[in-house]
Design an enzyme around this catalytic site. Structure first.
Site, PDB file in Angstrom:
ATOM      1  N   ASP A   2     -44.233  19.248  31.585  1.00 59.46           N
ATOM      2  CA  ASP A   2     -45.597  19.259  31.064  1.00 59.46           C
ATOM      3  C   ASP A   2     -46.182  20.660  31.171  1.00 59.46           C
ATOM      4  O   ASP A   2     -45.835  21.423  32.066  1.00 59.46           O
ATOM      5  CB  ASP A   2     -46.449  18.246  31.847  1.00 59.46           C
ATOM      6  CG  ASP A   2     -47.637  17.769  31.047  1.00 59.46           C
ATOM      7  OD1 ASP A   2     -47.792  18.184  29.883  1.00 59.46           O
ATOM      8  OD2 ASP A   2     -48.419  16.986  31.599  1.00 59.46           O
ATOM      9  N   ASN A   4     -46.701  22.770  28.260  1.00 54.54           N
ATOM     10  CA  ASN A   4     -46.338  23.666  27.145  1.00 54.54           C
ATOM     11  C   ASN A   4     -47.569  24.084  26.344  1.00 54.54           C
ATOM     12  O   ASN A   4     -47.706  25.249  25.962  1.00 54.54           O
ATOM     13  CB  ASN A   4     -45.355  22.981  26.190  1.00 54.54           C
ATOM     14  CG  ASN A   4     -44.041  22.635  26.844  1.00 54.54           C
ATOM     15  OD1 ASN A   4     -43.813  22.998  27.997  1.00 54.54           O
ATOM     16  ND2 ASN A   4     -43.184  21.944  26.129  1.00 54.54           N
ATOM     17  N   GLY A   5     -48.443  23.115  26.070  1.00 50.90           N
ATOM     18  CA  GLY A   5     -49.635  23.391  25.267  1.00 50.90           C
ATOM     19  C   GLY A   5     -50.563  24.364  25.981  1.00 50.90           C
ATOM     20  O   GLY A   5     -51.076  25.305  25.380  1.00 50.90           O
ATOM     21  N   ARG A   6     -50.757  24.118  27.289  1.00 55.54           N
ATOM     22  CA  ARG A   6     -51.639  25.005  28.062  1.00 55.54           C
ATOM     23  C   ARG A   6     -51.069  26.416  28.168  1.00 55.54           C
ATOM     24  O   ARG A   6     -51.778  27.403  28.074  1.00 55.54           O
ATOM     25  CB  ARG A   6     -51.866  24.424  29.468  1.00 55.54           C
ATOM     26  CG  ARG A   6     -52.988  23.411  29.512  1.00 55.54           C
ATOM     27  CD  ARG A   6     -52.889  22.510  30.706  1.00 55.54           C
ATOM     28  NE  ARG A   6     -51.846  21.507  30.527  1.00 55.54           N
ATOM     29  CZ  ARG A   6     -51.424  20.696  31.478  1.00 55.54           C
ATOM     30  NH1 ARG A   6     -51.917  20.795  32.701  1.00 55.54           N
ATOM     31  NH2 ARG A   6     -50.504  19.799  31.214  1.00 55.54           N
ATOM     32  N   HIS A  19     -43.798  24.908  23.289  1.00 56.49           N
ATOM     33  CA  HIS A  19     -42.624  24.029  23.294  1.00 56.49           C
ATOM     34  C   HIS A  19     -41.342  24.856  23.167  1.00 56.49           C
ATOM     35  O   HIS A  19     -40.350  24.602  23.843  1.00 56.49           O
ATOM     36  CB  HIS A  19     -42.700  23.025  22.138  1.00 56.49           C
ATOM     37  CG  HIS A  19     -43.878  22.102  22.227  1.00 56.49           C
ATOM     38  ND1 HIS A  19     -44.228  21.457  23.389  1.00 56.49           N
ATOM     39  CD2 HIS A  19     -44.795  21.706  21.305  1.00 56.49           C
ATOM     40  CE1 HIS A  19     -45.315  20.711  23.174  1.00 56.49           C
ATOM     41  NE2 HIS A  19     -45.674  20.849  21.918  1.00 56.49           N
ATOM     42  N   GLU A  49     -45.577   7.627  23.479  1.00 55.38           N
ATOM     43  CA  GLU A  49     -46.972   7.997  23.182  1.00 55.38           C
ATOM     44  C   GLU A  49     -47.069   9.324  22.440  1.00 55.38           C
ATOM     45  O   GLU A  49     -48.054   9.581  21.743  1.00 55.38           O
ATOM     46  CB  GLU A  49     -47.782   8.063  24.481  1.00 55.38           C
ATOM     47  CG  GLU A  49     -48.029   6.713  25.150  1.00 55.38           C
ATOM     48  CD  GLU A  49     -46.837   6.175  25.955  1.00 55.38           C
ATOM     49  OE1 GLU A  49     -45.853   6.928  26.174  1.00 55.38           O
ATOM     50  OE2 GLU A  49     -46.889   4.994  26.355  1.00 55.38           O
ATOM     51  N   TRP A  51     -45.693  10.214  19.859  1.00 54.01           N
ATOM     52  CA  TRP A  51     -45.737  10.028  18.399  1.00 54.01           C
ATOM     53  C   TRP A  51     -47.157  10.109  17.869  1.00 54.01           C
ATOM     54  O   TRP A  51     -47.371  10.333  16.684  1.00 54.01           O
ATOM     55  CB  TRP A  51     -45.121   8.685  17.990  1.00 54.01           C
ATOM     56  CG  TRP A  51     -43.643   8.571  18.188  1.00 54.01           C
ATOM     57  CD1 TRP A  51     -43.007   7.792  19.112  1.00 54.01           C
ATOM     58  CD2 TRP A  51     -42.603   9.225  17.444  1.00 54.01           C
ATOM     59  NE1 TRP A  51     -41.642   7.935  18.996  1.00 54.01           N
ATOM     60  CE2 TRP A  51     -41.375   8.807  17.980  1.00 54.01           C
ATOM     61  CE3 TRP A  51     -42.611  10.140  16.381  1.00 54.01           C
ATOM     62  CZ2 TRP A  51     -40.140   9.252  17.499  1.00 54.01           C
ATOM     63  CZ3 TRP A  51     -41.378  10.590  15.893  1.00 54.01           C
ATOM     64  CH2 TRP A  51     -40.170  10.150  16.458  1.00 54.01           C
ATOM     65  N   LEU A 113     -22.619  17.541  35.698  1.00 51.77           N
ATOM     66  CA  LEU A 113     -23.956  16.978  35.589  1.00 51.77           C
ATOM     67  C   LEU A 113     -24.101  16.080  34.364  1.00 51.77           C
ATOM     68  O   LEU A 113     -23.681  16.432  33.271  1.00 51.77           O
ATOM     69  CB  LEU A 113     -24.974  18.130  35.478  1.00 51.77           C
ATOM     70  CG  LEU A 113     -26.434  17.752  35.222  1.00 51.77           C
ATOM     71  CD1 LEU A 113     -27.047  17.126  36.468  1.00 51.77           C
ATOM     72  CD2 LEU A 113     -27.247  18.960  34.786  1.00 51.77           C
ATOM     73  N   ARG A 170     -42.927  16.715  38.724  1.00 48.23           N
ATOM     74  CA  ARG A 170     -43.906  16.751  37.642  1.00 48.23           C
ATOM     75  C   ARG A 170     -44.467  18.175  37.593  1.00 48.23           C
ATOM     76  O   ARG A 170     -44.901  18.706  38.614  1.00 48.23           O
ATOM     77  CB  ARG A 170     -45.003  15.732  37.918  1.00 48.23           C
ATOM     78  CG  ARG A 170     -46.167  15.793  36.974  1.00 48.23           C
ATOM     79  CD  ARG A 170     -46.161  14.655  35.984  1.00 48.23           C
ATOM     80  NE  ARG A 170     -46.952  15.021  34.810  1.00 48.23           N
ATOM     81  CZ  ARG A 170     -47.401  14.162  33.911  1.00 48.23           C
ATOM     82  NH1 ARG A 170     -47.122  12.890  34.039  1.00 48.23           N
ATOM     83  NH2 ARG A 170     -48.083  14.573  32.879  1.00 48.23           N
ATOM     84  N   SER A 178     -47.395   8.701  33.683  1.00 46.96           N
ATOM     85  CA  SER A 178     -47.247   8.751  32.227  1.00 46.96           C
ATOM     86  C   SER A 178     -46.116   7.872  31.686  1.00 46.96           C
ATOM     87  O   SER A 178     -45.336   8.306  30.839  1.00 46.96           O
ATOM     88  CB  SER A 178     -47.059  10.193  31.744  1.00 46.96           C
ATOM     89  OG  SER A 178     -48.172  10.980  32.094  1.00 46.96           O
ATOM     90  N   GLU A 189     -39.100  10.218  45.536  1.00 47.18           N
ATOM     91  CA  GLU A 189     -40.018  11.177  46.151  1.00 47.18           C
ATOM     92  C   GLU A 189     -40.651  12.006  45.031  1.00 47.18           C
ATOM     93  O   GLU A 189     -39.952  12.450  44.116  1.00 47.18           O
ATOM     94  CB  GLU A 189     -39.246  12.103  47.105  1.00 47.18           C
ATOM     95  CG  GLU A 189     -38.643  11.383  48.297  1.00 47.18           C
ATOM     96  CD  GLU A 189     -39.703  10.896  49.286  1.00 47.18           C
ATOM     97  OE1 GLU A 189     -40.756  11.542  49.399  1.00 47.18           O
ATOM     98  OE2 GLU A 189     -39.469   9.862  49.942  1.00 47.18           O
TER      99      GLU A 189
HETATM  100  C1  IPE Z   1     -45.172  18.746  27.322  1.00 45.82           C
HETATM  101  O1  IPE Z   1     -46.152  19.714  27.144  1.00 45.82           O
HETATM  102  C2  IPE Z   1     -44.179  18.736  26.196  1.00 45.82           C
HETATM  103  C3  IPE Z   1     -44.035  17.467  25.463  1.00 45.82           C
HETATM  104  C4  IPE Z   1     -44.751  16.398  25.638  1.00 45.82           C
HETATM  105  C5  IPE Z   1     -43.023  17.430  24.431  1.00 45.82           C
HETATM  106  P1  IPE Z   1     -47.556  19.317  26.539  1.00 45.82           P
HETATM  107  O2  IPE Z   1     -47.488  19.497  25.064  1.00 45.82           O
HETATM  108  O3  IPE Z   1     -47.978  17.971  27.004  1.00 45.82           O
HETATM  109  O4  IPE Z   1     -48.490  20.432  27.171  1.00 45.82           O
HETATM  110  P2  IPE Z   1     -50.021  20.321  27.597  1.00 45.82           P
HETATM  111  O5  IPE Z   1     -50.173  19.118  28.471  1.00 45.82           O
HETATM  112  O6  IPE Z   1     -50.814  20.233  26.336  1.00 45.82           O
HETATM  113  O7  IPE Z   1     -50.284  21.607  28.341  1.00 45.82           O
HETATM  114 MG    MG Z   2     -49.197  17.305  28.514  1.00 43.86          MG
END
Ligand code: IPE
Ligand code: MG
Length: 226
Positions: A2, A4-6, A19, A49, A51, A113, A170, A178, A189
């Site tokens: 999690d 990537n967007g930020r 991404h 979700e 999608w 792996l 996480r 999620s 853990e």
């Molecule tokens: C996670 O990063 C990548 C995928 C869900 C594919 P996000 O896209 O959720 O990044 P934030 O939460 O907006 O920072």
């Molecule tokens: Mg996210």
């Protein structure tokens, strides 16, 4: 995975660049996990979700996934990694499914792996799907209701061939599950890292594993130290 967007927003980039940057983190973590002898690594790559995101982002993610599957075969083979997938794989486009099958086939003989990609994955759906399958078995008279126990149930999950996770990492500081592996993480853990996924590297992964090593796992019992 999690954040990537930020990560992208912090740089005034489009989300997809976050991404794309995250692919390097996947590479680093897969390599590190293999090196320290992890047997199973599951990456929550795309949830059921997800999608609901804007069409343009979903399309970009799917293209990125296909490219990853195609381009990483050599690297996976070099690291002796066997590729697996869980989730509602039939939701993916024909093109992505074909590439997924090719990449799985190309890595099937590797013995290191097991890298499990969770794709179009949702835990509640996985659990209800299992319940439905079992109901059919009961209805058909192949299973009696008294035989429905935890072991039988687990054999109807996508993860039937894998052990439960010991450690759940996480990233990006979020404190929620999620809809990920709800059944399987009963005694996992948790380690939450504040690091955004595109910045997450070997050192952060090893930090999480070390933190795991300091935990005392009791599985609801009492510790041997009393
Ligand atoms: C996670 O990063 C990548 C995928 C869900 C594919 P996000 O896209 O959720 O990044 P934030 O939460 O907006 O920072
Ligand atoms: Mg996210």
């Amino acid at each position: 995975m999690d954040g990537n967007g930020r990560w992208a927003r912090n740089r005034a980039f489009a989300r997809i660049r976050g991404h794309r940057a995250g692919v390097e983190s996947v590479r680093a973590v897969v390599r590190a996990a293999g090196e320290i002898g992890v047997e199973y690594l599951t990456l929550y790559a795309f949830s059921q979700e997800n999608w609901s995101r804007p069409r343009s982002e979903v399309c970009a993610l799917m293209r990125l996934l296909e490219k990853f599957l195609r381009n990483e075969i050599a690297e996976l083979n070099e690291n002796n990694v066997q590729l697996h997938a869980i989730g509602q794989v039939q939701d993916l486009s024909e093109q992505v499914r074909r590439q997924l099958a090719l990449s799985q086939e190309a890595t099937a003989r590797n013995t290191g792996l097991k890298l499990i990609l969770a794709l179009s994955y949702g835990a509640r759906r996985e659990i209800t799907r299992a319940a439905r399958e079992i109901a059919r078995e009961v209805q058909a008279g192949r299973v009696s209701p008294d035989e429905v126990d935890e072991n039988l149930f687990a054999r109807h999950l996508y993860t039937r061939d894998y052990p439960d996770p010991d450690l759940l990492i996480r990233t990006s500081g979020e404190l929620r599950v999620s809809n990920f592996l709800l059944w399987q993480i009963s005694y996992a853990e948790f380690v939450v890292s504040p690091v955004l996924w595109p910045d997450f590297r070997k050192e952060h992964f090893l930090d999480a594993v070390r933190e795991y090593g300091r935990r005392q796992r009791r599985f609801g019992g009492v510790s041997s130290r009393g």
